[in-house]
Design an enzyme around this catalytic site. Structure first.
Site, short mmCIF file in Angstrom:
data_model
loop_
_atom_site.label_atom_id
_atom_site.label_comp_id
_atom_site.label_asym_id
_atom_site.label_seq_id
_atom_site.Cartn_x
_atom_site.Cartn_y
_atom_site.Cartn_z
N LYS A 292 12.09 1.54 2.52
CA LYS A 292 12.71 1.64 1.20
C LYS A 292 11.85 2.52 0.30
O LYS A 292 10.64 2.29 0.22
CB LYS A 292 12.82 0.23 0.61
CG LYS A 292 13.46 0.13 -0.76
CD LYS A 292 13.49 -1.32 -1.23
CE LYS A 292 14.17 -1.44 -2.59
NZ LYS A 292 14.22 -2.83 -3.05
N ARG B 29 4.36 -0.84 -11.21
CA ARG B 29 4.11 -1.53 -9.94
C ARG B 29 3.29 -0.70 -8.96
O ARG B 29 3.27 -0.97 -7.76
CB ARG B 29 5.45 -1.94 -9.31
CG ARG B 29 6.21 -2.95 -10.15
CD ARG B 29 7.59 -3.24 -9.62
NE ARG B 29 8.23 -4.26 -10.44
CZ ARG B 29 9.55 -4.43 -10.53
NH1 ARG B 29 10.36 -3.66 -9.84
NH2 ARG B 29 10.04 -5.38 -11.30
N LYS C 213 7.21 -0.26 1.37
CA LYS C 213 8.04 -0.06 0.19
C LYS C 213 7.28 0.81 -0.80
O LYS C 213 6.18 0.45 -1.25
CB LYS C 213 8.38 -1.41 -0.44
CG LYS C 213 9.24 -1.32 -1.69
CD LYS C 213 9.53 -2.70 -2.23
CE LYS C 213 10.34 -2.66 -3.50
NZ LYS C 213 10.60 -4.02 -4.03
#
Length: 329
Positions: free
Chosen positions: A254, A223, A201
């Site tokens: 993703k 993040r 991700k």
């Protein structure tokens, strides 16, 4: 042979001919529809940055599930918006958590048995700070603790499986979480519950609208210390290797569109079932173009999904799932 003996257009002459020789196919059963579940009753609140997508109370979510089943969709991916948040994200693993309640309601309706229920496993929707793990502060500096976060993620996965999730899908990107989740599931007698890992991700600008939908924007920082750097394909393969070694049964890439090369590389290397998530920003970008008349909606929608499938996805998580299924049906 060269032209004129070989004419590539011969096989493009009619729709029937094109359909006969088509290499890549879409079907409703390969589409997964995300739902955002919120407390209350009779709530269907449209997300301003995602036209046609809603925060739904459980009764309204059941209507969406019924529509999804009737269209032949493969399943649902459930996200929760809890009534309260705290530093630990305790709503994520609460027995009466919002997604746990939704899972039980879905499983009570036998008409929805054709849908695979996938529960997202992360803390960001449930923490007051919006990060995917436990925050440790040192003055103005902060870090996201890995191992203490993993313990809570494993607890969350076990709770969701106990509530009826067919698949648990960790999306947090903490190191070692797949192994911890597998152990927690097995300890709860859920040996048959698969783990679908968001194995690579990426930290992406394309998640923006989702953060409104799930009310999960970080309250400080970003993040990037745990989600992947978008420049790194080889590192993505190392992430996948590690998750497979820890017991992942399925993989989910993703975002989709900006990372189709990563999806293709994963497809070439791995035999596990592999999906891709056409994320909120991809959806909203297309919707904005549709509203302005810049793109033909049906063609652009289907072409975007076909490209993801052609790159190697066995299944696609997409907010277009219902509309695409209507076209395919």
């Amino acid at each position: 042979m060269n032209f004129p003996a070989t004419r590539m257009r011969r096989l493009r002459r009619t729709e029937a001919m094109r359909s006969l020789v088509r290499e890549t196919h879409l079907h409703p059963g390969a589409l997964i529809y995300p739902l955002f579940i919120c407390p209350g009753e009779g709530i269907r609140k449209e997300i301003s940055s995602m036209p046609g997508v809603f925060n739904l109370s459980i009764d309204e979510a059941l209507k969406e599930a019924a529509a999804s089943a009737s269209l032949g969709l493969g399943g649902l991916l459930l996200f929760g918006l809890p009534a309260e948040k705290d530093e630990q994200g305790t709503g994520a693993w609460a027995e009466d958590g919002i997604v746990q309640q939704a899972l039980r309601a879905i499983k009570q309706d036998r008409k929805l048995d054709s849908l695979v229920t996938i529960a997202d496993v992360c803390l960001c929707e449930y923490t007051s700070h919006g990060h995917c793990g436990i925050v440790a502060r040192d003055g103005e500096e902060f870090t996201i603790e890995n191992d203490s976060s993993v313990a809570l993620l494993a607890k969350t996965a076990a709770s969701l499986a106990a509530a009826g999730a067919d698949i648990v899908a960790p999306s947090d990107m903490m190191d070692g979480r797949v192994e911890a989740i597998r152990e927690a599931l097995d300890a709860r007698g859920k040996q048959d519950t698969p783990v679908m890992s968001y194995a690579s991700k990426f930290s992406s600008a394309f998640y923006g609208p989702f953060r409104e939908a799930a009310d999960s924007a970080p309250q400080f920082g970003d993040r990037k210390s745990y989600q992947m750097d978008g420049a790194n394909l080889r590192e993505a393969m190392r992430e996948i290797d590690q998750d497979i070694a820890e017991g992942a049964d399925m993989l989910l890439m993703k975002p989709a569109m900006p990372y189709l090369d990563v999806l293709r590389e994963a497809r070439n290397r791995y035999d596990l079932p592999l999906g891709a998530y056409q994320v909120s920003g991809e959806y909203s970008m297309l919707q904005a173009a549709f509203q302005r008349g810049w793109l033909e909606p049906e063609r652009a929608m289907m072409e975007s999904l076909l490209g993801i499938r052609r790159a190697g996805a066995d299944f696609i998580v997409t907010y277009f799932a219902k509309e695409a299924a209507k076209v395919l049906n």
